[in-house]
Design an enzyme around this catalytic site. Sequence first.
Site, short mmCIF file in Angstrom:
data_model
loop_
_atom_site.label_atom_id
_atom_site.label_comp_id
_atom_site.label_asym_id
_atom_site.label_seq_id
_atom_site.Cartn_x
_atom_site.Cartn_y
_atom_site.Cartn_z
N HIS A 54 0.84 -1.21 0.00
CA HIS A 54 0.00 0.00 0.00
C HIS A 54 0.87 1.26 0.00
CE1 HIS A 54 -3.04 -2.72 2.22
NE2 HIS A 54 -3.54 -2.51 1.03
N LYS A 72 -17.41 -8.65 6.56
CA LYS A 72 -16.00 -8.97 6.80
C LYS A 72 -15.52 -8.29 8.09
CE LYS A 72 -12.49 -7.47 4.03
NZ LYS A 72 -11.84 -7.17 2.75
N ARG A 83 -2.04 -6.07 -8.38
CA ARG A 83 -0.99 -7.08 -8.20
C ARG A 83 -1.09 -8.06 -9.36
NH1 ARG A 83 -2.89 -7.91 -2.19
NH2 ARG A 83 -4.71 -7.21 -3.32
N SER A 138 -2.70 -7.75 3.07
CA SER A 138 -2.98 -7.60 4.50
C SER A 138 -3.28 -8.97 5.11
CB SER A 138 -4.18 -6.67 4.72
OG SER A 138 -3.93 -5.41 4.14
P1 ADP Z 1 -9.80 -3.66 -0.50
O1 ADP Z 1 -10.47 -4.45 0.57
O2 ADP Z 1 -10.54 -2.47 -0.95
O3 ADP Z 1 -9.23 -4.48 -1.66
P2 ADP Z 1 -7.10 -3.43 0.44
O4 ADP Z 1 -6.65 -2.69 1.63
O5 ADP Z 1 -6.91 -4.92 0.45
O6 ADP Z 1 -8.56 -3.00 0.24
O7 ADP Z 1 -6.38 -2.85 -0.85
C1 ADP Z 1 -6.52 -1.52 -1.24
C2 ADP Z 1 -5.87 -1.32 -2.58
O8 ADP Z 1 -4.46 -1.56 -2.48
C3 ADP Z 1 -6.35 -2.24 -3.69
O9 ADP Z 1 -6.37 -1.52 -4.90
C4 ADP Z 1 -5.32 -3.32 -3.73
O10 ADP Z 1 -5.24 -3.92 -5.01
C5 ADP Z 1 -4.08 -2.52 -3.43
N1 ADP Z 1 -3.00 -3.35 -2.89
C6 ADP Z 1 -3.04 -4.17 -1.82
N2 ADP Z 1 -1.85 -4.78 -1.63
C7 ADP Z 1 -1.04 -4.34 -2.63
C8 ADP Z 1 0.31 -4.61 -3.00
N3 ADP Z 1 1.06 -5.49 -2.33
N4 ADP Z 1 0.82 -3.97 -4.09
C9 ADP Z 1 0.04 -3.10 -4.76
N5 ADP Z 1 -1.23 -2.80 -4.47
C10 ADP Z 1 -1.77 -3.41 -3.42
#
Ligand code: ADP
Length: 170
Positions: A16, A42, A91, A133
């Site tokens: 992130h 969730k 990703r 996460s």
């Molecule tokens: P959500 O539940 O909305 O997917 P996340 O917190 O899991 O929220 O992710 C928020 C954003 O960050 C999404 O666009 C996700 O694809 C991106 N993201 C999460 N992990 C990574 C990573 N390792 N590299 C790049 N983008 C990421």
Amino acid sequence: MTCIYPGSFDPMTFGHLDIINRAAKFCDTLIVAVLNNSSKTKATLFSVVERMEILREATMHLPNVEIDSFAGLLVNYAQARGASVVIRGLRAVTDFEYEFQMALTNRTLGEGQGVRLETLFIPTSTEFLYLSSGIVKEIAAHKGDISNMVPPHAAKKIYKKFDGTYQGGI
Ligand code: ADP
């Protein structure tokens, strides 16, 4: 250009943070918005306030980044904040279908309300390709090393949630 980077950030990872650092370079203002939808079944590990605290500490060096939270539809929040661009990280291909659907939905919903909302996808840096996460929580729950996945201040809070510390320190 005001941009919004929405997500669960439960918790924020280096993946992130990489997206935030890169987006902050071309957005005038980047609002990192933690989703606060209590209707979402969730369950999260961290409260919205805790997730915002972790993000705030990690982005202190970026003056044009603001940490906020929102509930309800992203289009309404974007309209209220005067933002026209949504930032999302990509990703693997597996992210694509869901992200594409969300982007089209937000654009269509926006058009119905006279709001122009475009989604910009930023590809992950290779070292964060498999970082999520969920993975961080899984490893921390078993007292594994997450020091290359999240900043130290986040790692401390994560281990605390699982009532333990990583043997290797932190
Ligand atoms: P959500 O539940 O909305 O997917 P996340 O917190 O899991 O929220 O992710 C928020 C954003 O960050 C999404 O666009 C996700 O694809 C991106 N993201 C999460 N992990 C990574 C990573 N390792 N590299 C790049 N983008 C990421």
